[in-house]
Scaffold this active site. Structure first.
Site, mmCIF file in Angstrom:
data_model
loop_
_atom_site.group_PDB
_atom_site.id
_atom_site.type_symbol
_atom_site.label_atom_id
_atom_site.label_comp_id
_atom_site.label_asym_id
_atom_site.label_seq_id
_atom_site.Cartn_x
_atom_site.Cartn_y
_atom_site.Cartn_z
ATOM 1 N N ASP A 255 0.455 -1.241 -0.215
ATOM 2 C CA ASP A 255 0.332 0.187 -0.073
ATOM 3 C C ASP A 255 0.626 1.452 -0.053
ATOM 4 O OD1 ASP A 255 -1.255 -2.643 0.449
ATOM 5 O OD2 ASP A 255 -1.669 -1.323 2.793
ATOM 6 N N GLU B 216 -10.199 -2.401 4.397
ATOM 7 C CA GLU B 216 -9.394 -1.830 4.638
ATOM 8 C C GLU B 216 -8.674 -0.411 3.629
ATOM 9 O OE1 GLU B 216 -6.313 -5.683 4.617
ATOM 10 O OE2 GLU B 216 -6.602 -5.184 2.706
HETATM 11 C C1 FRU Z 1 -3.979 -3.466 2.486
HETATM 12 C C2 FRU Z 1 -3.182 -4.065 4.160
HETATM 13 C C3 FRU Z 1 -3.165 -2.916 4.527
HETATM 14 C C4 FRU Z 1 -2.867 -3.567 6.052
HETATM 15 C C5 FRU Z 1 -1.250 -3.286 5.151
HETATM 16 C C6 FRU Z 1 -0.288 -4.212 5.615
HETATM 17 O O1 FRU Z 1 -2.961 -4.274 1.530
HETATM 18 O O2 FRU Z 1 -3.915 -5.145 4.326
HETATM 19 O O3 FRU Z 1 -5.088 -3.182 5.886
HETATM 20 O O4 FRU Z 1 -2.572 -2.027 7.076
HETATM 21 O O5 FRU Z 1 -1.668 -4.061 3.861
HETATM 22 O O6 FRU Z 1 0.912 -4.561 5.136
#
Ligand code: FRU
Length: 581
Positions: free
Chosen positions: A159, A328
């Site tokens: 992300d 998310e």
């Molecule tokens: C989304 C996610 C988020 C989390 C991150 C962990 O891709 O699962 O929810 O903060 O990646 O790397």
């Protein structure tokens, strides 16, 4: 009992073999010595050296993660997970030794291997190949590394996090693994850009601490000094992911270069498992900060006067939109409606799995927000997607973009196969930057997605055929088929159906599609009316298609064995431009 005894004798037999082999491998050059301990543990003695900058650990990309403890002068300094090479070395990862210089560094590794189908203890090739070095070669070794999309110099990325704009510079932080090209050891690494096209690596900004790994979050510039770290301090809120998920704050007084975690962390806790990805923004309507947080299958909205003390205001989403996965990476922002004087609020909700073509995708809701509660305009069963490809996830916007722009960047992959994509030195790229707007169709509001204006500035000279980094502008007369192909017969076929009002992209024969059953596919989008022109951005491993009005966006990865170098359009005409770098 019988079972335990036989397991014990098997372990004893294996460690005998291991001990012999390990002895032969015990000398690792002058400065690193690995000693075999019981129960699949190893102890590495790293002689302090004045000159060596890095400890280089050999990695096999698909080996199980070994758990390493970095012990400095007898104190545990850091836990890291590294896929220590068992049979072959795919690449090395560096542990920066600067902070340990002059101290006694030991690394205890627990190998975590299922010995039933592996060699004996000590047969792993990593032990003979750990090295101290003054250099770590970051030169690109990947032919799929994009030419004009952001990628990490090495290691894994997911992300985009904490994106903000200040004084002409775009700041992009991202979920990052410094110790391998698969997900793990989440840090925030930082890149900056002045044109949204070329990025400079600024190194790791936030590393795991006692509360856990650094998961996704956001940054704001606290011009009013509401948090007390100084006017103009950059404040980061992120999820600390340890035994539980909680929210933590860190501040930067040097414009986002270095961060100090707040001594009062964690600042927000809850009795739930999935509690993450805080996204905060200043809201003039309530003269305070708002925060939106993903909590399992819904969003929680908070307010705060000072970024540290948060009051829950409301919850949104339990019965709205798609719920086939975990919610998310939220975002919440106002947007002006095209051809109207209205402003509506958009609530972004990335969801995984549950995407329209499987796996990860970005859904959104349009409605009103008064600083306390978000009210969705659509009926609960309505689901809207921001991008209709398979590789567009974790999309969030920049804080403070100029001219009231709402500029977003996505992670260009999908959790179904992100860890298996055919690169190794690094893994994953971001989408190009896009600017969002709102349009109306059939009584509903939809988000329009257009390549950011910086992509027009990136347009280079006209060329006669596609190159590995180009933009195709396709003028359409009606239904059309656009075939992008190479001399190996690999192709991507895009189809606009003027009657059905759909646009699709077929990547089933696009090149290497073998690394995941979920990869070969055709993605299809509604076009919300006629399409007259398409802009298609091609880079070494991606295709992003937009219609000129921003009513369709479609982002898909491709891994052709040689670049596509021909384009045929039935029902229209393509002009090819190089992308300036
Ligand atoms: C989304 C996610 C988020 C989390 C991150 C962990 O891709 O699962 O929810 O903060 O990646 O790397």
């Amino acid at each position: 009992m019988k079972h335990i005894l036989s397991v014990l004798s098997l372990v004893a037999a294996l460690s005998l073999v291991g001990a012999a082999e390990a002895k032969a491998q015990n000398v690792q050059g002058k400065a690193v010595r690995a000693e075999q301990l019981a129960n699949d543990n190893w102890l590495m003695h790293v002689t302090p050296q004045e000159t060596a900058k890095y400890l280089l650990l050999p990695v096999e990309d698909k080996a199980p993660e070994a758990h390493l403890k970095l012990i400095v002068d007898g104190q545990l300094r850091r836990n890291i997970d590294v896929r220590m090479a068992l049979h072959k070395i795919d690449y090395y990862v560096p542990v920066l030794l600067d902070e340990f210089r002059g101290h006694h560094l030991m690394v205890q590794a627990h190998m975590n291997i299922d010995r039933s189908n592996r060699g004996g203890v000590g047969s792993e090739i990593c032990w003979a190949n750990i090295r101290l070095s003054d250099t770590f070669d970051q030169t690109n070794r990947e032919r799929f590394r994009p030419l004009y999309h952001h990628t990490p110099v090495y290691g894994w990325m997911n992300d985009p996090n904490g994106m903000f704009y200040k004084d002409g510079t775009w700041h992009l932080f991202y979920q990052y693994n410094p110790y391998g090209s698969m997900w793990g050891n989440m840090n925030w690494r930082h890149s900056t850009s002045r044109d949204l096209l070329t990025w400079q690596d600024q190194g790791v900004a936030l590393a795991p601490d006692a509360f856990g790994a650094i998961f996704s979050g956001s940054c704001v510039v606290d011009e009013r000094n509401t948090a007390g770290f100084g006017a103009g301090a950059v404040i980061a809120l992120y999820t600390s992911a340890g035994d539980v998920q909680s929210q933590s704050l860190a501040y930067s007084t040097d414009g986002g270069r270095t961060f100090t975690p707040y001594a009062g962390n964690p600042i927000l806790t809850a009795d739930v498992i999935d509690f993450r990805d805080p996204n905060m923004f200043w809201n003039d309507d309530i003269n305070a900060w708002n925060l939106i947080l993903a909590v399992g299958q819904e969003m929680r909205i908070y307010s705060s006067p000072n970024l540290k003390d948060w009051k829950e205001e409301s919850r949104f989403g339990l019965s709205y939109g798609n719920h086939d996965g975990v919610w998310e990476c939220p975002d919440l922002f106002p947007l002006a409606v095209d051809k109207s004087s209205k402003t509506k609020w958009v609530l972004v909700c990335n969801i995984n799995p549950g995407g329209p073509f499987g796996g990860s995708a970005t859904q959104y809701f349009v409605g009103d927000f008064d600083g306390h509660k978000f009210t969705c305009d659509s009926a609960p069963q309505v689901t809207k997607w921001m991008d209709w490809g398979k590789d567009h996830y974790a999309t969030v916007s920049f804080w403070g973009a100029p001219q009231n722009r709402r500029t977003v960047i996505a992670w260009m992959s999908n959790w179904q196969y992100a860890n298996d994509a055919p690169t190794m030195q690094y893994r994953s790229a971001n989408s190009i930057a896009r600017d969002l707007g709102l349009f109306q169709d059939g009584g509903e509001y939809y988000v329009s997605v257009k390549p950011s204006p910086e992509m027009l500035a990136a347009r280079g000279k006209k060329v006669s055929r596609p190159t590995e980094a180009c933009e195709l502008v396709v003028d359409l007369k009606g239904s059309a088929t656009i075939t992008l192909a190479n001399t190996k017969g690999e192709q991507v076929v895009m189809t606009y159906d003027d009657d059905a009002r759909t646009f699709s992209m077929d990547r089933t024969a696009s090149g290497d599609v073998s690394f995941s059953e979920a990869f070969p596919c055709t993605t299809v989008a509604p076009t919300h009316g006629r399409i007259k022109q398409l802009r298609i951005f091609v880079d070494r491993c991606s295709i992003e298609a937009f219609d000129a009005n921003g009513h369709v966006a479609m982002t898909n990865l491709v891994f052709p064995s040689e670049p596509y170098n021909s384009v045929k359009v039935k029902g229209g005409k393509a002009t090819v431009y190089e992308i300036k770098k």
